[in-house]
Design a protein around this motif. Sequence first.
Motif, PDB file in Angstrom:
ATOM      1  N   ASP A   1       1.619  -2.216   1.307  1.00  0.00           N
ATOM      2  CA  ASP A   1       0.722  -1.623   0.308  1.00  0.00           C
ATOM      3  C   ASP A   1      -0.394  -2.585  -0.096  1.00  0.00           C
ATOM      4  OD1 ASP A   1       2.113   0.760   0.248  1.00  0.00           O
ATOM      5  OD2 ASP A   1       3.263   0.265  -1.559  1.00  0.00           O
TER       6      ASP A   1
ATOM      7  N   GLY B   1       0.887   4.616 -10.545  1.00  0.00           N
ATOM      8  CA  GLY B   1       0.992   3.503  -9.613  1.00  0.00           C
ATOM      9  C   GLY B   1       0.453   2.198 -10.150  1.00  0.00           C
TER      10      GLY B   1
ATOM     11  N   ARG C   1       0.730   0.316  -7.105  1.00  0.00           N
ATOM     12  CA  ARG C   1       1.976   0.956  -6.685  1.00  0.00           C
ATOM     13  C   ARG C   1       3.201   0.241  -7.263  1.00  0.00           C
ATOM     14  NH1 ARG C   1       0.981   3.555  -0.637  1.00  0.00           N
ATOM     15  NH2 ARG C   1      -0.839   4.786  -1.283  1.00  0.00           N
TER      16      ARG C   1
END
Length: 450
Positions: free
Chosen positions: A136, A33, A65
């Motif tokens: 995220d 990630g 990510r």
Amino acid sequence: MRIRALIALAATVLALVVPLGAAGTAHADRTPGDQPLPGYTIENPPLPPAQVDGEPTRVSQGVHRHSAYIIEVPPDWNGKLVLYAHGYAGQGFVLRVGPPPFGLRQRLLDQGYAWAASSYYRNGYDVRAGVLSTRDVAELFADKVGRPEQRLIVGVSMGGHVIGRSIEQFPRYYDGALPMCGVLGDHELFDFFLDYNLVAQDLAGVREYPVTDQYATVTVPKIMENLGLTGLTPGGPDTTNERGKQFRAIAINRTGGPRPGDAQAFAVWKDFPFSLASPPVPDATLAENPDQLSTNLFTRYEPNEPFDVNASVQRVRPENLPARLSNRLSQIPRINGRPQIPVLSLHGLGDMFVPFSMEQIYASEVARHHRSRLLVQRAIRTIQHCEFSATEAGTAWDDLVRWVDAGRRPAGDVTTKPQVVADPEYGCGFSDRAAYDAGAGTRRLFPACP
């Protein structure tokens, strides 16, 4: 038609973004990630801290990510976070991230807000990537800095599509939204690009759809000549013939209806929608070829005289009907018009890249779901895409904050009543008079406001 021709605009406006498909998810399963997905590289040069009351901010940058991110926190953080959703970044393979535009970065920090932004894990018109990567980076902020007591989301162009879907995908996760020049009409943006080319071909008597490699160099010049568009310039003489005048009227109606500056806007943008048409690419994803969703099967063009366009225009079925009808979070997802938080939007009246009609579509859908109390829209008398002054963006931001914090719903413009939009003074209420007086951008293509 694809959108590779939009790359040039992306550099100046930090425009739109695209969603990710099943293949991208598979790559994500195999790729750490803290690295970009295969084929991508990241450019995230150090961002110098801003100064707030003589003290530097704290800037954090990295990869999370598969996306580049920037987080900036002022010295006296108020506990609130602003997420910035950028626009379309082209079809290239370099991921970039930057701060909120129009002077908003400094304004937010001066008011005590932290902000965070993501490059998204993919380029292209990938709204899914924008929705997920923005969420995220908000969660990363909570881990690195602290969980904010409030999250607001701001974005431009394709970032408006990201916002429109984000606030429905994650209800109540965000507390307020400020989409500017946003694609709030989702698939209908690409319908308009299709309309523009097909109607022009029909009225010009030059049919070429799907287009070939010679469309831009051979066919489009013929279309322009046959409609009298070749020498048309903003403020110049009207060179259009009878067919060209009908085409212009149809384009104006498809982008928001008769409104101040409409003829000037058409003269500015007349060439651009032709550049968005390109030959089909086999096996392209939605992010690479949004035209898979486009259709004009049920579109009724007005005016339909003196030539009966509705009877003669080529009709095109959507190549990917399941994707168009799906309500899933796809690369080009639907926005249903179901906000649960305050939304304040800005849009240029003469924008024909992401037309003003996007606001009208969104307002109608929001009204259909009885949520108009949560939407305020403002028309700005400009023609270029995302052409806002710091005053216009900053005022909208301040008004959104008061709405979210104190429940004071700000004033806005009515966008869905044709007689209101057609008023010669429409858009004067929230356009920056100082920018007009200074002759900034395209503002002088409109008459002065009272």
